[in-house]
Design a protein around this motif. Sequence first.
Motif, short mmCIF file in Angstrom:
data_model
loop_
_atom_site.label_atom_id
_atom_site.label_comp_id
_atom_site.label_asym_id
_atom_site.label_seq_id
_atom_site.Cartn_x
_atom_site.Cartn_y
_atom_site.Cartn_z
N LYS A 162 0.65 -1.24 0.08
CA LYS A 162 -0.13 0.07 -0.12
C LYS A 162 0.72 1.38 -0.18
N ARG A 163 0.26 2.38 -0.76
CA ARG A 163 1.05 3.33 -0.61
C ARG A 163 2.41 3.48 -0.99
N VAL A 164 2.83 2.65 -2.28
CA VAL A 164 4.02 2.47 -2.60
C VAL A 164 3.93 2.44 -4.32
N SER A 165 4.59 2.88 -5.13
CA SER A 165 4.33 3.21 -6.64
C SER A 165 5.34 1.91 -7.09
N CYS A 166 4.84 0.93 -7.72
CA CYS A 166 5.51 -0.38 -8.32
C CYS A 166 5.32 -0.20 -9.99
N ILE A 167 6.19 -0.89 -10.48
CA ILE A 167 6.06 -0.90 -12.03
C ILE A 167 5.02 -2.06 -12.28
N TRP A 168 5.30 -3.01 -11.17
CA TRP A 168 4.27 -4.48 -11.37
C TRP A 168 3.57 -4.59 -10.29
N ALA A 169 2.52 -5.04 -10.44
CA ALA A 169 1.56 -5.13 -9.14
C ALA A 169 1.83 -6.02 -8.29
N GLY A 170 2.66 -7.11 -8.70
CA GLY A 170 3.13 -8.21 -7.97
C GLY A 170 1.71 -9.30 -8.13
N GLU A 171 2.31 -10.61 -7.36
CA GLU A 171 1.41 -11.52 -7.38
C GLU A 171 1.49 -12.26 -5.94
N VAL A 172 0.40 -13.18 -5.58
CA VAL A 172 0.23 -13.94 -4.35
C VAL A 172 -0.11 -15.32 -4.79
N LYS A 173 0.77 -16.23 -4.39
CA LYS A 173 0.62 -17.69 -4.71
C LYS A 173 0.19 -18.69 -3.41
N VAL A 174 -0.94 -19.15 -3.38
CA VAL A 174 -1.56 -19.90 -2.49
C VAL A 174 -1.77 -21.32 -2.94
N LEU A 175 -1.26 -22.12 -1.90
CA LEU A 175 -1.64 -23.61 -2.26
C LEU A 175 -2.80 -24.22 -1.58
N VAL A 176 -3.69 -24.66 -2.02
CA VAL A 176 -4.89 -25.10 -1.48
C VAL A 176 -5.16 -26.87 -1.77
N GLU A 177 -5.48 -27.58 -0.92
CA GLU A 177 -5.79 -28.92 -1.05
C GLU A 177 -7.10 -29.40 -1.03
N PHE A 178 -7.45 -30.52 -1.58
CA PHE A 178 -8.77 -30.75 -1.88
C PHE A 178 -8.76 -32.27 -1.36
N TYR A 179 -10.23 -32.45 -0.86
CA TYR A 179 -10.39 -33.81 0.23
C TYR A 179 -11.71 -34.15 -0.40
N GLN A 180 -12.03 -35.47 -0.39
CA GLN A 180 -13.56 -35.91 -0.50
C GLN A 180 -13.57 -37.24 0.53
#
Length: 159
Positions: free
Chosen positions: A68-86
């Motif tokens: 927040k409140r920083v000027s960046c050339i690239w917005a960046g990204e977040v990577k989340v690991l999710v698992e699936f169960y049945q």
Amino acid sequence: MVVLIIKPTMKIALFFLVLFHSVLIGNQDPVPSKYNVQEATLCQGDNLVLGDKEIKFKEIISDSRCPKRVSCIWAGEVKVLVEFYQDGKFKGEKVITGSNYSAGNASVTASTDISIAEFFKNSEFVIKKVVVMPYPEAGYKIGEEEYSLQLMVSQALKK
């Protein structure tokens, strides 16, 4: 130029007409949904339970979103690991990559529509929204235990 003059009696009649119309519309039976939509905010290790199916927020793999409140050339990204169960059995995992951004005090993410039917056979499951919180701030490192994941999952109902 046309000037419309409404007499007081006409105003009253118009008011009751609008009121009557809104009551009729409000009392109609809702159209049955074609989708079962569930939304939850999960802490790391929590599960979103969907009947006999579960989605688990395993971990944040990386977070390079522009603070927040920083000027960046690239917005960046977040990577989340999710698992699936049945039925309590592990069905697989998926890395979800996004770049939700901060707008004032709110985090905003674009519509996602990530199909997860590959993990749940005979089901039309789609992740509609993914928001990772908190949003990074300059000079502050987010601790692993501070992250939460807001998920919205939609399942097409059988006809």
